[in-house]
Design a protein around this motif. Sequence first.
Motif, short mmCIF file in Angstrom:
data_model
loop_
_atom_site.label_atom_id
_atom_site.label_comp_id
_atom_site.label_asym_id
_atom_site.label_seq_id
_atom_site.Cartn_x
_atom_site.Cartn_y
_atom_site.Cartn_z
N GLN A 218 135.74 120.48 40.34
CA GLN A 218 136.75 120.30 39.30
C GLN A 218 137.63 121.53 39.14
O GLN A 218 138.83 121.43 38.92
N LEU A 219 136.99 122.69 39.31
CA LEU A 219 137.73 123.95 39.21
C LEU A 219 138.83 124.01 40.28
O LEU A 219 139.98 124.34 40.01
N ILE A 220 138.45 123.67 41.50
CA ILE A 220 139.39 123.73 42.61
C ILE A 220 140.45 122.65 42.49
O ILE A 220 141.64 122.88 42.75
N PHE B 200 136.78 110.49 30.23
CA PHE B 200 137.24 111.82 30.63
C PHE B 200 136.82 112.86 29.61
O PHE B 200 136.73 112.57 28.42
N ASP B 201 136.60 114.08 30.10
CA ASP B 201 136.48 115.23 29.22
C ASP B 201 137.73 116.05 29.35
O ASP B 201 138.31 116.15 30.44
N LEU B 202 138.13 116.67 28.28
CA LEU B 202 139.30 117.55 28.35
C LEU B 202 138.85 118.93 28.76
O LEU B 202 137.95 119.50 28.14
N TYR C 83 126.36 109.29 32.25
CA TYR C 83 127.10 108.06 31.91
C TYR C 83 127.28 107.93 30.41
O TYR C 83 127.24 106.84 29.86
N THR C 84 127.47 109.05 29.76
CA THR C 84 127.50 109.03 28.30
C THR C 84 128.65 109.85 27.76
O THR C 84 128.92 110.94 28.26
N GLY C 85 129.32 109.33 26.75
CA GLY C 85 130.30 110.09 25.99
C GLY C 85 131.65 110.23 26.67
O GLY C 85 131.99 109.46 27.58
N GLY C 86 132.40 111.23 26.25
CA GLY C 86 133.74 111.47 26.78
C GLY C 86 134.74 111.68 25.65
O GLY C 86 134.61 111.10 24.59
N SER D 166 144.07 119.34 33.19
CA SER D 166 143.68 119.27 31.78
C SER D 166 142.50 118.35 31.51
O SER D 166 141.86 118.48 30.47
N VAL D 167 142.24 117.41 32.37
CA VAL D 167 141.10 116.51 32.15
C VAL D 167 140.22 116.46 33.39
O VAL D 167 140.69 116.65 34.51
N LYS D 168 138.97 116.20 33.17
CA LYS D 168 138.08 115.92 34.31
C LYS D 168 137.34 114.62 34.04
O LYS D 168 137.00 114.30 32.90
N THR D 169 137.12 113.89 35.10
CA THR D 169 136.45 112.61 34.96
C THR D 169 134.99 112.83 34.63
O THR D 169 134.30 113.60 35.29
#
Lengths: 414, 431
Positions: free
Chosen positions: A395-397, B91-93, B187-190, B218-221
């Motif tokens: 994710q960093l990359i 997604f998480d920010l 598989y929880t939250g976000g 800005s976001v990651k899955t």
Amino acid sequence: MPTSTSRAMSLPFVPGIVAGTAILALALTACGGASSSGTAGGATGSNGAAASVSNGAAQVAISVEKVDGEDQCVPNFSSAPAGPVTFTVSNKDSSGVSEVELLSDKRILGERENVIPGLKAVSFTVTLNGGSYQIYCPGAGTESKPFTVTGGATAGAASSITDQLKAGTEGYAKYVAGQVDSLVLAVADLKTSVDAGDVAASQKAYAAARPFFERIEPVAESFPDLDPVLDLRVADVEPGATWTGFHPLEKDLFESKAITEGTKVLAAGIVTNVGTLKTLTDELAAADGYKPEELANGASGLLEEIQSSKITGEEEAYSNLDLVDFVANIEGSQQAFEYLKPALTQIDHALTTQISTQFDTVNKALATYVDPDALGGYKPYTAELKASEATALTQLIQSLQAPLAKIAEKVATV
Amino acid sequence: MSDEQPADSLSRRRFFGGAGSVAVAGAGGLIAGTGGAAVVGGALADEQATDPATDVERLQATSATLSYPYYGAHQSGIDTPPQDHLVFTAFDLSATTATELQLVLAKWSAAMAQMTAGRPVGKVEPTREHGIPVDTGEAFDMGTQGLTLTLGYGPSLFDDRFGLAKFKPKDFADLPAMAGEALDPAYTGGDLCIQACANDPQVAYHAVRNLARMARTSVKTRWTVLGFGRASAGPHQKTPRNLMGFKDGTRNVSGEADFAEHVWAGDEAQQPWMNGGSYLVARKIHMLIETWDEDPIGDQQSIFGRTKQEGAPLSGQSEHDVPDFHAAVAGKPAIAPDSHIALVAHENNAGTKILRRGYNFTDGLDSVGRLDAGLMFISFQKNPEQFVSLQRKLGSSDRLNEYIRHVGSGVFAVPGGLPESGSYYGKEFFA
């Protein structure tokens, strides 16, 4: 190949639309507040009239909006006097257009991305000589609109970007030469240790040599015969082919931990091929040198390397030095970026800042893996470390690669 | 059987016969089942002017041009008839400032409008050699496929990172721990979720992929589930079957009055942005398929409270017979009180209903070699408590629990729809 740029450019400029929306565009600009300059002086501006100068720059407002159901870029002036010109861009309700560029032929002189409906206006300033330019709005019904600058050349005009790019590529050529020179010394040291049959010293020398190669890997890869003989991993070896370079040597030093005659042949081969790399890079620098987009693509390519082979732990399968390579790839990538930065800042200040910030974030994260006692100075990339860290590293990359991939287009010359 | 189906009472050839855009629009409406809700993209409808050669091609063309309005009082993907495929992603920010979040939400809002209208989010083939394609391109020319994109905010969005605490809906919190759960943190939250539904999986996947891509800094899955074979029926849709082979959701929420009473949020959230919104509950439910498959039919039917083939309540004959929980056979209740339908029936839950909009899923094999498959349960309700009260009952006494595990979970506040182009989700957060 007909491009949409040329197709759109053949469309006539429509004066009515421009005049009719000038006031609206200015109003948006005024309440946007993102522009450091005041709004255009000519509120009654229409096609033919040149944008008037305020705060030292001609002021042009571009409204991105739906016109008869179609996304369009609508500038309030289609010309300006030579000198600094500030373009202030706002998106009223166009979901299909999110960036605006100023082009000279196909060269990007300045641009703003993230021109999104509902957000504040954004602006960029470029210094322009007299001549023809285009306001380019990818995705708009009419993607390219002509913009004319009247008058002669101005001091410190657009050509300064070219000068900065040239200085950048020359600087990068010196950087590459420095890395290659260090690599030559490092592999000579490696050969000495191997010839002496000293496994521990050879392991150390191997770890010390790798970063010099990894920092400039895209350059080495640009010589199609050289990268395979130096850096092929076992999985990529064709059946029946001879496996040479760093990685079979790595296997001997870190898996069987024994130096044979074959190991010595491998070390000697590396020295020879690195010598060839020096000759070829010197020739390249003396001839055409590097192109700005090659630096940009190299910077991005190094991140691809990380994602495709370092994060998976394939690169240094026997020595677990993947994080050492990882860091070297990032350093090389950042160096290429830094040499482009002065020009890139002028073209797209926001993107340049974003990339710098992402490099900081990545470097900060990598610092947490430093281990002075480990070979190469970073924690060994073991299966356990991979299991716990690989997702975060990916994710960093990825968050660095997405913006970095965009810079080649911005610095490419035509 | 065809006599009972109104659509089949028309000659299909006659029905799709006029290949002009009007006929296509009519067909879209019928398939959608809600008439007014379905519209057809003009540009795509025009392409239908050439007469497709076969009925299959005509059906495909209809699906390609089926589209739902993006702007309106509610987000689409809730009361719109469930499409065939789902991509659900939380997604998480990784963003650290409110401005970055604002940019994500504004970008997504504009891009969602583009994609639900069947348009790419930018150039698929840039004119300049060094240009990176803005749109990834895998859904180009595939049409709208009834794509709906539904955005939700997790409770964690309103923590102290972005200064949004004062915008948190009243009582909005993570779901409480419940019996029958074996939740996997993966598989929880976000912080955010996107529910993408379409009649073609590639169109749904493209949408989520491009939203994730444009916000990559800005976001990651956090987690994602690909659903196939809708497991819930909308109005006028045949009740589908879950992977246990049973019809589920025969008595789903339908009709405007039910939606108003059970699904659409209003003033009780104490946040104007939730007016016309809803709460999305997502539960990834792993089915112990191999075990279920060896369970005798009598036990299977008794667990659900319905027959397997017809889907009739065990107190009746046909699927839509109203279950009679007092009916007895040989002195015993025809429908066991601990059967699935008895436990969740609104009659037995003070009138509580939820809108089920789930999908079947499969992820290959699990870590111990079993089929990794089940139900991606998604429900919408005006208050998450509706789900919680039903699930508490199910979790403690449903005999189905022997064959299922709740492994994923999330609750998201789904804002009301965007009124018009130029607006974006979350605008009120950044004033």
